[in-house]
Each structure stands twice: as C-alpha cells, then as structure tokens.
Design a protein around this motif. Structure first.
Motif, short mmCIF file in Angstrom:
data_model
loop_
_atom_site.label_atom_id
_atom_site.label_comp_id
_atom_site.label_asym_id
_atom_site.label_seq_id
_atom_site.Cartn_x
_atom_site.Cartn_y
_atom_site.Cartn_z
N ALA A 100 65.78 28.85 55.35
CA ALA A 100 66.44 29.21 54.27
C ALA A 100 65.94 28.36 53.14
N GLU A 101 65.21 27.23 53.38
CA GLU A 101 64.67 26.26 52.58
C GLU A 101 63.26 27.09 51.90
N ALA A 102 62.95 28.11 52.82
CA ALA A 102 61.95 28.78 52.11
C ALA A 102 62.17 29.87 51.40
N GLY A 103 63.66 30.13 51.24
CA GLY A 103 64.22 31.16 50.30
C GLY A 103 64.84 32.44 51.30
N THR A 104 64.74 32.25 52.49
CA THR A 104 65.40 33.36 53.04
C THR A 104 66.97 33.32 53.57
N VAL A 105 67.41 34.47 53.54
CA VAL A 105 68.83 34.45 53.85
C VAL A 105 68.87 34.74 55.38
N VAL A 106 69.65 33.93 56.14
CA VAL A 106 69.81 34.14 57.41
C VAL A 106 71.18 34.37 58.13
N HIS A 107 71.41 35.53 58.16
CA HIS A 107 72.70 36.09 58.62
C HIS A 107 73.02 35.80 60.07
N LEU A 108 74.33 35.41 60.48
CA LEU A 108 74.64 35.02 61.81
C LEU A 108 75.45 36.06 62.19
N THR A 109 75.37 36.42 63.46
CA THR A 109 76.37 37.58 63.85
C THR A 109 77.05 37.03 65.16
N ARG A 110 78.03 37.59 65.52
CA ARG A 110 78.66 37.24 66.78
C ARG A 110 79.16 38.76 67.33
N HIS A 111 78.97 39.37 68.44
CA HIS A 111 79.23 40.51 69.11
C HIS A 111 78.71 41.70 68.12
N GLY A 112 77.44 41.16 67.47
CA GLY A 112 76.78 42.21 66.65
C GLY A 112 77.29 42.40 65.09
N ARG A 113 78.30 41.71 64.84
CA ARG A 113 78.95 41.72 63.50
C ARG A 113 78.53 40.41 62.64
N ARG A 114 78.15 40.76 61.57
CA ARG A 114 77.81 39.71 60.66
C ARG A 114 79.19 38.69 60.45
N VAL A 115 78.80 37.28 60.80
CA VAL A 115 80.14 36.45 60.43
C VAL A 115 79.88 35.35 59.62
N ALA A 116 78.90 35.11 59.22
CA ALA A 116 78.05 33.92 58.47
C ALA A 116 76.71 33.97 58.03
N ALA A 117 76.36 33.29 56.68
CA ALA A 117 75.19 33.11 56.65
C ALA A 117 74.62 31.93 55.99
N GLU A 167 69.89 26.72 49.03
CA GLU A 167 70.80 25.79 48.33
C GLU A 167 70.91 26.52 46.83
N PRO A 168 70.02 26.86 46.13
CA PRO A 168 70.39 27.37 44.73
C PRO A 168 71.20 28.73 44.67
N MET A 169 71.09 29.51 45.93
CA MET A 169 71.95 30.72 46.00
C MET A 169 73.57 30.14 46.21
N ALA A 170 73.51 29.07 46.97
CA ALA A 170 74.77 28.56 47.48
C ALA A 170 75.54 27.88 46.09
N GLU A 171 74.60 27.20 45.24
CA GLU A 171 75.14 26.61 44.01
C GLU A 171 75.80 27.60 42.97
N THR A 172 74.80 28.78 42.96
CA THR A 172 75.15 29.84 42.09
C THR A 172 76.39 30.65 42.39
N ALA A 173 76.55 30.84 43.88
CA ALA A 173 77.90 31.37 44.41
C ALA A 173 79.14 30.31 44.07
N ASP A 174 79.11 29.16 44.36
CA ASP A 174 80.14 28.21 44.17
C ASP A 174 80.33 28.16 42.55
N SER A 175 79.53 28.36 41.51
CA SER A 175 79.74 28.12 40.39
C SER A 175 80.44 29.52 39.94
N GLU A 176 80.00 30.76 40.46
CA GLU A 176 80.75 31.79 40.10
C GLU A 176 82.21 31.92 40.45
N VAL A 177 82.29 31.48 41.65
CA VAL A 177 83.79 31.49 42.48
C VAL A 177 84.57 30.71 41.37
#
Length: 79
Positions: free
Chosen positions: A28-45, A49-59
C-alpha cells in the motif's frame, strides 16, 4: 504476493494478510491496492494513504451536499 505486478491490485485472503501484514502495508505504501477476501469474496481493501484521504474528502463533500439538499426532510425526521 511477490508474483503479482506492483501496478495491479493484489488480492489475498484475510487469513494470509494477517500473517503477511508488513508486506500488505509495504504494498500500500508503494501505491498498490490490496483487496482482502473472505471465502473468495472481497470484503475490504488496504489502500495507499492519499487514496484514503481522497475518498474521505469525497464522502464528506457528498454528505454535505445531501444534507443541504434535503435539510427540510432531515429536520422533520429529527422531530
């Protein structure tokens, strides 16, 4: 995870991410999104940090616009 390209999102089970947290954070620090899965379904990412800040601002901006547009309805619901 090293077999995956750095410019593509990574995906791995939560149980693996738990064991490889330092790698997940480094990705993530290197700029990659890491999707976390449970039973093969994406549940989190884990995102850079800049991407998270942008999302927070947009929300926050969307919430403010919604509240301004629907203020009278929100006031009636609060009564």
């Amino acid at each position: 995870m090293s077999a995956l390209r750095a410019d593509e999102p990574w995906e791995l089970p939560v149980s693996d991410a738990r064991e490889r947290l330092s790698e997940v954070v480094a990705a993530a620090e290197a700029g990659t999104v890491v999707h976390l899965t449970r039973h093969g379904r994406r549940v989190a990412a884990v995102v850079p940090e800049p991407m998270a800040e942008t999302a927070d601002s947009e929300v926050r901006a969307l919430s403010a616009r919604f509240a301004a547009k629907h203020r009278s309805l929100l006031d009636r619901l609060a009564e």
